[in-house]
Write a protein that holds these residues in place. Structure first.
Motif, short mmCIF file in Angstrom:
data_model
loop_
_atom_site.label_atom_id
_atom_site.label_comp_id
_atom_site.label_asym_id
_atom_site.label_seq_id
_atom_site.Cartn_x
_atom_site.Cartn_y
_atom_site.Cartn_z
N PRO A 137 30.14 34.74 48.03
CA PRO A 137 28.85 34.85 47.34
C PRO A 137 29.03 34.56 45.85
O PRO A 137 30.16 34.52 45.35
CB PRO A 137 28.43 36.31 47.56
N VAL A 179 39.21 40.98 49.81
CA VAL A 179 37.93 40.43 50.25
C VAL A 179 38.15 39.08 50.93
O VAL A 179 37.40 38.70 51.84
CB VAL A 179 36.93 40.39 49.08
N SER A 188 32.90 38.32 38.87
CA SER A 188 34.20 38.86 38.47
C SER A 188 35.12 39.07 39.68
O SER A 188 36.34 39.09 39.54
CB SER A 188 34.01 40.18 37.71
N LEU A 189 34.54 39.22 40.86
CA LEU A 189 35.34 39.36 42.09
C LEU A 189 35.52 38.02 42.80
O LEU A 189 36.63 37.68 43.24
CB LEU A 189 34.67 40.35 43.05
N TYR A 190 34.43 37.25 42.90
CA TYR A 190 34.45 36.09 43.80
C TYR A 190 34.91 34.80 43.13
O TYR A 190 35.45 33.92 43.81
CB TYR A 190 33.07 35.92 44.45
N VAL A 247 36.85 37.92 54.63
CA VAL A 247 36.15 36.66 54.90
C VAL A 247 36.88 35.84 55.97
O VAL A 247 36.25 35.11 56.74
CB VAL A 247 35.94 35.87 53.58
N ALA A 289 27.74 36.50 43.34
CA ALA A 289 27.90 37.72 42.55
C ALA A 289 28.53 38.83 43.39
O ALA A 289 28.25 38.92 44.58
CB ALA A 289 26.53 38.19 42.03
N PRO A 290 29.35 39.68 42.77
CA PRO A 290 29.75 39.62 41.36
C PRO A 290 30.81 38.54 41.12
O PRO A 290 31.82 38.49 41.82
CB PRO A 290 30.33 41.01 41.10
#
Lengths: 321, 321
Positions: free
Chosen positions: A21, A109, A26-28, A113, A23-24
């Motif tokens: 995705p 994450v 900073s993670l993705y 996925v 957002a966020p």
């Protein structure tokens, strides 16, 4: 039948979209960055080739191949944290750019996925495929843990190293082939032969990797030649040298590893050569490749269907980068 | 119908066996150690209760419940690394005992074993359940990332905090209920009502958590009271105090956070009290609980089936430890 390069293109076309995705960010964004570093995509293509060995490639094979590639990248992000590696494929690692906590979460994450991709598989064999995926994922973690454990021990036998490498590297290559084969409708016996082909090919692949790290052409290799020697890594070469060298040379090797002098790489390489290590490595690699090909030979499909896999195997163990 | 405590016992009986292979012990013993630290097992029991709200509990519900508990423990092991926490439930964390690399890998392999549990589910709804599990897993990672991002910002609105807490804490409670409900044969509408019940209950639960950290009885709470204040964590209480306090008190709060004086906890608590924060927190909590109960009320099953969930919800938001 497609050759490796054609399947690599087909996979890249399927895989080169956003997987996470927005957002966020900073993670993705770190996840997308890491996938964008590329790689040879060997494992997902092996999945497609395992399928095509038995039947036309199914859409499901691309889902499994994507899951395998995502899983592989998850392990790389986390391995880089554990190894405190600053670079991967010549670019900064995720933790070097964003700190360890974010790199840890990005890896986590990415594994989730990977399982999302597996959940798209519609085949009646889905449960078997996920079961192999899970067993392999555990084995890869075990291999990484053993690799770290072995850093703390003084002597390591070739058998111990083979066991670790088999878990850390080979089983994912082997499982990729097998999951593809299941989608292609392969029977249990053929699946197992293909798995063993992949496992032994993986060991030959790692011997080549260790060899290139010591004796590769710096122009082509892309990494610092002698990196394993500098880091005191126990590789096929070092383990054999410590077994095969004379008492005084063994002592010298241990001293070089303890003291890290400026000319360590060239001195270690000289001892390696004195032990005839290039020939030893080539012969060990050839033996594993030979056994791998015997398993492939025994698979009950037309010989011509096996050609792309044979060509790929030859390339993987003879590559110079 | 079973009460929470009875289902807790049933789950513990199902869950208290070895979940990991024996070797390599350096990887798997830390996993077993961490699971052995216990916990209230709220999430897996919510899964069982979600099932029983609609029908007798199926064996599959125990697999999903186990997957949820393994997932939750995976997040705790990794959160402890990110937070550099020395203790969990009064015992040393995995990374404190075995180093960060092993803790990282132990978490990874625990997530894989969670998916092994999911792969045992034989229900025709398996794909839906795994899809919810995956979406929730991603959201929990997002929540943790936002929590870390928020440490770097100066002001945080209540809405931003609510969004983060919803992801980090509430969605797993809500999804546990929903996955159980799916196994129990609930329709889409009832599933969504139960999910919203869980999500709002989760927020009320977190308000209680933040409240106890500031105003709990040290004898009962088991953790250091004022820990969030010492760590400058932005909690429900701190965010409200920074919004509601007078200009001079707000300045004082910022100064206390910047300077960390020895009497910081008592001074911050004094400002909290001056803002009437205990009443504010109670009323906010009651509002979320009320909305949660309204969703529960709307679910189309006999009212008496809802009693165990109501009782549990009351306990979770009124607990003193």
């Amino acid at each position: 039948m497609f050759q490796f390069e054609e399947l690599q293109q087909q996979f890249d076309k399927h895989f080169s979209h956003r997987h996470f995705p927005a957002a966020p960010a900073s993670l993705y964004d770190p996840c997308e960055y890491f996938l964008g570093l590329g790689g040879k995509r060997i494992r997902p293509v092996l999945c497609l080739m395992g399928n095509e060995l038995f039947d036309d490639i199914l859409p499901d094979a691309f889902h499994v191949a994507s899951a395998v590639e995502l899983f592989h990248n998850f392990t790389l992000i986390h391995d880089d944290i554990m190894d405190k590696a600053p670079l991967r494929r010549g670019k900064p690692t995720v933790h070097a750019l964003h700190g360890e906590p974010t790199a840890l979460l990005s890896g986590d994450v990415m594994l989730v996925v990977a399982y999302e991709e597996l959940n798209k598989v519609g085949s009646s064999h889905t449960r078997d495929i996920i079961s192999i995926f899970n067993r392999t994922a555990k084995e890869v973690c075990e291999g990484q843990q053993l690799d770290m454990d072995f850093e703390q021990v003084n002597t390591l036998s070739l058998d111990q190293y083979l066991h670790m490498i088999s878990l850390k590297t080979s089983v994912l290559l082997a499982a990729s082939l097998r999951m593809g084969a299941i989608l292609g409708g392969a029977g249990e016996g053929n699946q197992e032969l293909l798995y063993e082909f992949g496992r032994k090919l993986g060991i030959a692949f790692q011997i080549q990797d260790d060899y290139l790290d010591a004796f590769g052409d710096p122009e082509k290799f892309g990494k610092q030649v002698g990196g394993d020697i500098i880091a005191n890594k126990k590789t096929f070469l070092m383990i054999h040298a410590l077994e095969a060298a004379s008492e005084s040379r063994r002592h010298e090797l241990r001293q070089l590893m303890a003291e890290n002098p400026a000319d360590k790489v060239e001195k270690v390489l000289a001892i390696f050569r004195e032990c005839g290590i290039e020939e030893w490595a080539r012969s060990l690699k050839d033996q594993y490749l030979k056994e791998a090909f015997e398993h492939l030979e025994d698979i009950a499909v037309w010989s011509e269907r096996k050609e792309p896999l044979k060509r790929l195997a030859q390339y993987l163990v003879q590559r110079d980068k």
